[in-house]
Design an enzyme around this catalytic site. Structure first.
Site, PDB file in Angstrom:
ATOM      1  CB  SER A   1      -0.907   0.015   1.234  1.00 39.23           C
ATOM      2  OG  SER A   1      -1.567   1.265   1.361  1.00 39.23           O
TER       3      SER A   1
ATOM      4  CE1 TYR B   1      -4.833  -2.381   4.537  1.00 40.12           C
ATOM      5  CE2 TYR B   1      -3.663  -0.351   3.979  1.00 40.12           C
ATOM      6  CZ  TYR B   1      -4.335  -1.500   3.584  1.00 40.12           C
ATOM      7  OH  TYR B   1      -4.502  -1.766   2.245  1.00 40.12           O
TER       8      TYR B   1
END
Length: 247
Positions: free
Chosen positions: A142, A155
């Site tokens: 990400s 995350y």
């Protein structure tokens, strides 16, 4: 025929990757956790266009189930393609959590860890005997691991760990000709974390050089291209697919 296994392939980026791989002539095994109907729709879309695909259940947080999944995968490979192995693994399954560090619970962190780092680590380990020499691993990272965004610390931290794991996979599996790379999407219009509100999308678009958020297919086609022989000399890299996010 090249065969690709994509976790979390029933929707979002996983489904986009499955369709893009099938359009390149690859066979696809896509996994789902709780929505077999959505997974079957993706299979039907692929077969309607002349491709081949199979959907199998898998909970990437349940390491104890990986051995049974390997046997289900082995059976599917034999039945659908007459193969004993497959060529590419896309560790895509995941979900988002938006909360400041001060509010994240241990249970929330552990759940994210199980899906985004522990699961890919041990699933790859379990499936490695079925991954053909010269194969490829793609891990879904990400852009949040590069750009600090309030509310996504757990995350993003785990996605950063996945990038490190990717380089170690490339190093340790290189003697078999297996490549390992990571894809780091930026802001994409998916259901991750509940989707994008109009206000949030406008803010993200304003932080992106191309002035908009991305679409799932724009990531899916990159994954398919990376899995192809065209990208055979790309290894141990994290490739950001983000339209120029925060540059």
């Amino acid at each position: 025929m090249t065969i690709i296994v994509i976790t979390g392939g029933s929707r979002g980026l996983g489904a986009a990757a499955a369709r893009a791989c099938a359009r390149r002539g690859m066979g696809v095994v896509l996994t789902y956790k709780a929505n077999p109907e959505s997974a079957q729709l993706v299979v039907e879309e692929i077969t309607a266009e002349g491709g081949t695909a199979v959907a199998l259940p898998l909970d990437v947080a349940d390491v104890a189930s990986f051995g049974a999944f390997r046997e289900s995968l082995r059976a599917a490979l034999r039945t659908e393609w007459g193969r004993e192995d497959f060529d590419g693994l896309v560790n895509n399954a995941g979900y988002g959590l938006y909360a400041p560090i001060t509010e994240v619970t241990e249970a929330q962190f552990d759940s994210l860890f199980a899906v985004h780092l522990k699961g890919p680590f041990f699933l790859t380990q379990t499936l490695l005997p079925l991954l053909a020499d010269g194969g490829h691993i793609v891990n879904m990272a990400s852009a949040t691991s590069r750009v600090a965004t309030s509310g996504v610390a757990p995350y993003a931290s785990l996605k950063g760990g996945l990038e490190v794991l990717t380089r170690y996979q490339a190093k340790e599996f290189g003697d078999r000709g297996i490549r390992a790379n990571a894809i780091a999407p930026g802001s994409i219009r998916t259901e991750l974390g509940g989707g994008l509100t109009d206000e949030f999308e406008k803010m993200l678009a304003g932080q992106t050089a191309l002035g908009r958020v991305g679409e799932p297919d724009e990531v899916g086609t990159v994954i398919a291209g990376l899995l192809s022989a065209d990208s055979r000399w790309i290894n141990a890299q994290t490739i950001e697919v983000a339209g120029g996010y925060v540059i």
